[in-house]
Each structure stands twice: as C-alpha cells, then as structure tokens.
Design a protein around this motif. Structure first.
Motif, short mmCIF file in Angstrom:
data_model
loop_
_atom_site.label_atom_id
_atom_site.label_comp_id
_atom_site.label_asym_id
_atom_site.label_seq_id
_atom_site.Cartn_x
_atom_site.Cartn_y
_atom_site.Cartn_z
N ALA A 22 -40.77 23.30 6.74
CA ALA A 22 -40.01 24.49 7.12
C ALA A 22 -39.12 24.97 5.98
CB ALA A 22 -39.17 24.20 8.36
N ARG A 23 -39.43 24.61 4.76
CA ARG A 23 -38.61 25.03 3.63
C ARG A 23 -38.67 26.54 3.40
NH1 ARG A 23 -38.19 19.89 0.83
NH2 ARG A 23 -37.06 18.73 2.40
N ALA A 24 -39.81 27.16 3.70
CA ALA A 24 -39.92 28.62 3.54
C ALA A 24 -38.94 29.32 4.47
CB ALA A 24 -41.34 29.08 3.81
N GLU A 25 -38.78 28.81 5.69
CA GLU A 25 -37.80 29.40 6.61
C GLU A 25 -36.38 29.19 6.09
OE1 GLU A 25 -40.31 27.51 7.70
OE2 GLU A 25 -41.40 28.74 9.14
N ALA A 26 -36.14 28.06 5.42
CA ALA A 26 -34.82 27.81 4.86
C ALA A 26 -34.48 28.83 3.78
CB ALA A 26 -34.74 26.39 4.30
N VAL A 27 -35.45 29.14 2.92
CA VAL A 27 -35.22 30.14 1.87
C VAL A 27 -34.98 31.51 2.50
CG1 VAL A 27 -36.32 31.37 -0.05
CG2 VAL A 27 -36.52 28.89 0.13
N THR A 28 -35.79 31.86 3.49
CA THR A 28 -35.62 33.15 4.17
C THR A 28 -34.26 33.22 4.87
OG1 THR A 28 -38.00 33.28 4.48
CG2 THR A 28 -36.66 34.76 5.81
N GLY A 29 -33.88 32.15 5.53
CA GLY A 29 -32.59 32.12 6.22
C GLY A 29 -31.42 32.27 5.27
N ALA A 30 -31.48 31.60 4.13
CA ALA A 30 -30.41 31.71 3.14
C ALA A 30 -30.34 33.14 2.59
CB ALA A 30 -30.62 30.71 2.01
N GLY A 31 -31.49 33.71 2.30
CA GLY A 31 -31.52 35.09 1.80
C GLY A 31 -31.02 36.08 2.83
N MET A 32 -31.39 35.84 4.09
CA MET A 32 -30.94 36.73 5.16
C MET A 32 -29.42 36.64 5.30
SD MET A 32 -32.12 36.83 9.14
CE MET A 32 -33.81 37.02 8.68
N ALA A 33 -28.88 35.44 5.18
CA ALA A 33 -27.43 35.27 5.29
C ALA A 33 -26.72 36.01 4.15
CB ALA A 33 -27.07 33.79 5.25
N VAL A 34 -27.25 35.91 2.94
CA VAL A 34 -26.63 36.60 1.80
C VAL A 34 -26.71 38.11 1.98
CG1 VAL A 34 -26.87 37.04 -0.68
CG2 VAL A 34 -26.98 34.70 0.19
N MET A 35 -27.88 38.60 2.43
CA MET A 35 -28.04 40.05 2.59
C MET A 35 -27.19 40.61 3.72
SD MET A 35 -32.11 40.58 1.94
CE MET A 35 -32.11 42.32 2.30
N ALA A 36 -26.85 39.79 4.71
CA ALA A 36 -26.11 40.28 5.87
C ALA A 36 -24.60 40.26 5.69
CB ALA A 36 -26.49 39.46 7.10
N VAL A 37 -24.10 39.56 4.67
CA VAL A 37 -22.65 39.52 4.46
C VAL A 37 -22.16 40.94 4.19
CG1 VAL A 37 -20.80 38.70 2.94
CG2 VAL A 37 -22.65 37.16 3.60
N PRO A 38 -21.13 41.39 4.91
CA PRO A 38 -20.61 42.75 4.69
C PRO A 38 -20.15 42.94 3.24
CG PRO A 38 -19.71 41.82 6.70
CD PRO A 38 -20.45 40.71 6.01
N MET A 39 -20.41 44.14 2.71
CA MET A 39 -20.07 44.45 1.32
C MET A 39 -18.56 44.39 1.07
SD MET A 39 -22.89 44.77 -0.19
CE MET A 39 -22.77 45.72 -1.67
N SER A 40 -17.76 44.54 2.12
CA SER A 40 -16.31 44.46 1.94
C SER A 40 -15.86 43.04 1.63
CB SER A 40 -15.60 44.98 3.19
OG SER A 40 -15.96 44.20 4.31
N VAL A 41 -16.69 42.06 1.95
CA VAL A 41 -16.36 40.66 1.71
C VAL A 41 -17.00 40.16 0.41
CG1 VAL A 41 -16.62 38.31 2.61
CG2 VAL A 41 -16.12 40.20 4.16
#
Length: 174
Positions: A22-41
């Motif tokens: 499930a390492r591919a899901e881990a990479v996707t999850g980490a990328g999704m978390a980074v992309m979802a952080v609000p730009m104000s933060v």
C-alpha cells in the motif's frame, strides 16, 4: 473542508506506510495532504506545484512499470494528482484555494476523472461489505489478531476507497 482532507491524507498515508503493498496509497495520501493545506497556512511558492507534478508523474510511471495488481488504478490516481497540481498552479499564486471560481482545469477531463473515482468507490466499496462467511480477526486481550487485521486485504481496499473519496472531494473543488 481543506483540513478534513489534510487529516484524511495524513491518516491514510500513515496507515498505508505500514503495508508494503500500500505504499502507492501512502504517497498519494501525503501528496493529497500537502495539496489540501490552505494557502494561508502554507504557501509552497512557484515551484510547489511543479515538484508535486513531478513526484506524481514519477509515481505514475513507477505504477505502470511495476507488478502491483492495482497498477492501472495507481496510474490513474497519479494522473489525477498531476492534473490537479497543474490546474491549481495555473490558477495563479494565492488563488489555488479558489480555483473552482476561476474555472481551473478542463471540464471534460475533470468530469472523466470524477466518473472514474465514483465508479471505483462504488465498486470497491461494495467489495468491502462483508458476506456471511467472511470475518476479520479482531484483536483480543493478547493482541494476537492485530497483525492479521492490519495485513488483511480489506484494509488495503479501505485505503484505496478513502483515497478515491479524497480525490473526489479535490476534483469537485477544482
């Protein structure tokens, strides 16, 4: 909603790192978390989207060349992440959070990806519904069932469904 996607991405990435397949899901999850952080933060700057796009392009290539049983799905996830990174970067600096109002992305490609992920969530989610003869090992007082539960194929499917739901939410915002 952005912080919910961050939490979902981090939680799935953390739990999927424990599973080799499930390492591919881990990479996707980490990328999704980074992309979802609000730009104000967190503002990744002008190179942030390019770095994310490059990472996911390499992850997609790795998925296609690998032997994982779900390589086509991982490749589609990588394509979706590259597409979202490029579309959000095209929205301009400081405007990534409001890309939906700017019309970021191509409506046809966004629609095709939305249909794919809706179909994937429904198909894989139905496979997660337990039948009368199947049961998972539930950890008892000794905890002997914990490794079997963590390594159960249903956990990998649940990771994929969680990531597909996150993709749906991110594509809807796009």
């Amino acid at each position: 909603m952005a912080w919910l996607l961050v939490v979902l991405g981090v939680a799935v990435a953390g739990s999927c790192l424990l599973r080799r397949e499930a390492r591919a899901e881990a990479v996707t999850g980490a990328g999704m978390a980074v992309m979802a952080v609000p730009m104000s933060v967190f503002d990744p700057g002008p190179w942030g989207a390019a770095v994310l796009a490059a990472v996911f392009a390499l992850a997609g290539l790795h998925s296609l060349l690998g032997r994982a049983p779900h390589r086509a799905h991982h490749a589609v996830c990588s394509v979706a992440m590259v597409y979202m990174a490029v579309a959000l970067a095209a929205a301009g600096p400081g405007n990534s959070e409001h890309a939906a109002h700017l019309g970021a992305g191509l409506p046809l490609l966004t629609g095709v990806l939305l249909l794919y992920f809706v179909g994937y969530v429904l198909r894989t989610g139905m496979a997660l519904i337990p039948g009368p003869a199947r049961s998972l090992s539930i950890p008892g007082p000794s905890g002997a069932g914990a490794p079997r539960l963590r390594n159960a194929p249903e956990v990998a499917m649940a990771c994929r469904v969680s990531m597909a739901l996150g993709m749906l939410a991110m594509l809807l915002v796009l």
